[in-house]
Design a protein around this motif. Structure first.
Motif, PDB file in Angstrom:
ATOM      1  N   ARG A 257      14.649  30.649  21.216  1.00 52.50           N
ATOM      2  CA  ARG A 257      13.737  29.662  21.450  1.00 52.50           C
ATOM      3  C   ARG A 257      12.001  30.212  21.788  1.00 52.50           C
ATOM      4  N   ASN A 260       5.368  27.442  22.531  1.00 50.04           N
ATOM      5  CA  ASN A 260       4.767  27.403  22.074  1.00 50.04           C
ATOM      6  C   ASN A 260       3.349  27.117  23.044  1.00 50.04           C
ATOM      7  N   ILE A 266      10.140  26.497  22.287  1.00 44.85           N
ATOM      8  CA  ILE A 266      11.186  25.770  21.365  1.00 44.85           C
ATOM      9  C   ILE A 266      12.101  26.158  20.325  1.00 44.85           C
ATOM     10  N   PRO A 268      14.066  26.455  17.270  1.00 49.51           N
ATOM     11  CA  PRO A 268      13.462  25.963  16.368  1.00 49.51           C
ATOM     12  C   PRO A 268      14.767  24.867  14.968  1.00 49.51           C
ATOM     13  N   ALA A 272      11.216  21.037  15.161  1.00 48.20           N
ATOM     14  CA  ALA A 272       9.878  21.325  15.349  1.00 48.20           C
ATOM     15  C   ALA A 272       9.594  21.676  14.693  1.00 48.20           C
ATOM     16  N   TYR A 298       6.956  24.260  16.559  1.00 43.90           N
ATOM     17  CA  TYR A 298       7.802  25.232  17.008  1.00 43.90           C
ATOM     18  C   TYR A 298       6.726  26.441  16.584  1.00 43.90           C
TER      19      TYR A 298
END
Length: 364
Positions: A257, A260, A266, A268, A272, A298
Motif C-alpha cells: 500500500r 497518498n 492505498i 492498488p 483506487a 492510488y
C-alpha cells in the motif's frame, strides 16, 4: 551512478454506464466523416509497438476485434517498451506507437520533420504502477514516496529499517535485505514511477529525475519488461519491484500500500486507480501527468497514449487505425476486457474528447 540518464527529453465509468457513453459500434463503424458503414467490410494490416504496460489488454482487444468485429483485418502489437515504441514511431517503422508518457515538444518537432505533418496522440486507458513483493507475508506493507526513493537509492536497505517500521507499527518486519528490481529497458512504466518520485521527493529529483531509462544505483537489479521484473522479484528473497498492476494481479504477487497526498495508505485496486484518474487535469493537447492524488486515489497512476500521424497512411490502414481505437472506446465489451485485466477505462467526457482526436488520424 546517481545521475539521471533519460532516453528522451523531457475514469472509469461503471460498465453499465459505459453503454450510455455513445452508441455501441457493433453493427456499424465510424468513418472519417462520421457516417457509418456495415461491419465486416474493413481490410488491412496494421503494426504497432511500444509499452509493455497495456500489452495484456491490447492483445485481448486486438484478438477480439480481428476475430469478431472486423475479420478482414490484422493488428499486430509488439510490446517493446515505451522508449522503443517512440523510437519506432518516429522512425516510421510502425503504423502506431504506444507509450506511458506523451510525446514532448522535441519529439513532436521530429515527427513533423520526418512525416511532414503533425503527430496525433491520445490516451486510451489508465493503470497503476504497483510495488510487488517477493514475500506473501508482506502483502499490504505500507510504504511512502520517501521510503520508496530510499529503497532505490539504497539508503533504505532492510525491511526492518526504522523508516519502514514507523509506517508499519503492527507488522512483524523481517530482518532481511531488500533487493530492489527495476526495468532495464526503456520503459513508460519507469517513466510513471520516476515521475511520481521526482514530484514527491527532492532527493530523487536532484539525483535521478524522471525518464524512461534511468542510471540506477549499482545496488539495484534490472529486469527486461514487466515480466523480467516479476521474474527477478520472485527469484530474489527480499525482492521488491515496480510493475504494472495487471502483471502483479495475474502473477498473484503481494503488493504494497502506498501513502497518498492525504496521508492514506492505498491498496492498488482498480477502484483506487479510477479515483486517481478522475483527479487528473487533462488539457486539450492530452499532455498530462497524474500528481498530488488524495482521497481514495492510488498515487502511482499513469495513462497509456497511442501515437499516430495526421498524414501518410493509405486509406485502408487509416480506416482500420481509426476504427479500431474508436471501437476500444465505444464497445462495452472492450471496457469489460479492461476491467477484468486491472485497467481503468476512461469516463464519458474524456472518451468523447479522445474520439474527436482519433478522427485527426490521416485527416491532413
Amino acid at each position: 551512478m546517481r545521475n539521471r540518464l533519460a532516453s528522451f527529453p523531457g475514469a472509469a465509468a461503471p460498465v453499465a454506464a459505459v453503454a450510455l457513453v455513445l452508441p455501441l459500434v457493433l453493427t456499424g463503424c465510424l468513418v472519417e466523416d462520421g457516417s457509418a458503414v456495415s461491419r465486416g467490410t474493413l481490410s488491412g494490416d496494421i503494426v504497432g509497438a511500444g509499452a509493455t504496460f497495456p500489452d495484456p489488454l491490447f492483445q485481448e482487444w486486438m484478438s477480439y476485434y480481428n476475430t469478431t468485429i472486423e475479420t478482414g483485418t490484422t493488428i499486430d502489437y509488439r510490446a517493446t517498451g515505451s522508449g522503443e515504441g517512440i523510437e519506432q514511431f518516429l522512425a516510421q517503422s510502425v503504423d502506431f506507437g504506444s507509450s506511458e508518457r506523451y510525446l514532448q515538444e522535441s519529439e513532436l518537432l521530429v515527427a513533423r520533420q520526418v512525416r511532414g505533418c503533425e503527430a496525433v496522440q491520445f490516451p486510451v486507458v489508465f493503470g497503476a504502477v504497483v510495488i510487488a513483493l517477493n514475500d506473501p507475508a508482506l502483502d499490504g506493507l505500507i510504504l511512502d514516496a520517501e521510503v520508496i526513493a530510499g529503497i532505490y537509492d539504497r539508503t533504505v536497505t532492510r525491511y526492518d529499517d526504522p523508516a519502514i517500521a514507523a509506517l508499519n507499527p503492527d507488522l512483524d518486519l523481517p530482518d532481511r535485505e531488500i533487493v530492489p528490481v527495476h526495468r532495464s529497458d526503456g520503459s513508460g512504466t519507469t517513466y510513471v514511477f520516476t515521475s511520481y518520485l521526482t514530484h514527491e521527493v527532492q532527493l530523487w529529483a536532484d539525483e535521478y529525475a524522471a525518464g524512461t531509462d534511468i542510471d540506477w544505483n549499482d545496488g539495484t537489479v534490472g529486469g527486461e519488461g514487466n515480466d523480467g521484473v516479476i521474474q527477478a522479484v520472485e527469484a530474489s528473497p527480499g525482492g521488491l519491484g515496480y510493475v504494472n498492476q495487471s502483471y502483479a494481479l495475474n502473477n498473484q504477487l503481494a503488493t504494497a500500500r502506498v501513502v497518498n497526498e492525504d496521508g492514506v495508505p492505498i491498496e492498488p485496486t482498480l477502484a483506487a486507480t479510477t479515483a486517481a484518474s478522475e483527479e487528473a487535469e487533462i488539457p486539450d493537447d492530452f499532455q498530462f501527468t497524474i500528481d498530488d492524488i488524495g482521497g481514495d486515489g492510488y498515487p502511482i497512476t499513469g495513462a497509456n497514449w497511442i501515437l499516430a500521424y495526421e498524414c501518410g497512411y493509405d486509406d485502408d490502414t487509416a480506416e482500420v487505425l481509426r476504427d479500431f481505437w474508436t471501437w476500444t472506446l465505444t464497445d462495452v465489451e472492450a471496457d469489460r476486457f479492461a476491467s477484468a485485466l486491472g485497467y481503468a477505462p476512461m469516463g464519458r467526457t474524456l472518451k468523447e474528447r479522445v474520439l474527436t482526436e482519433i478522427q485527426r488520424v490521416n485527416s491532413s
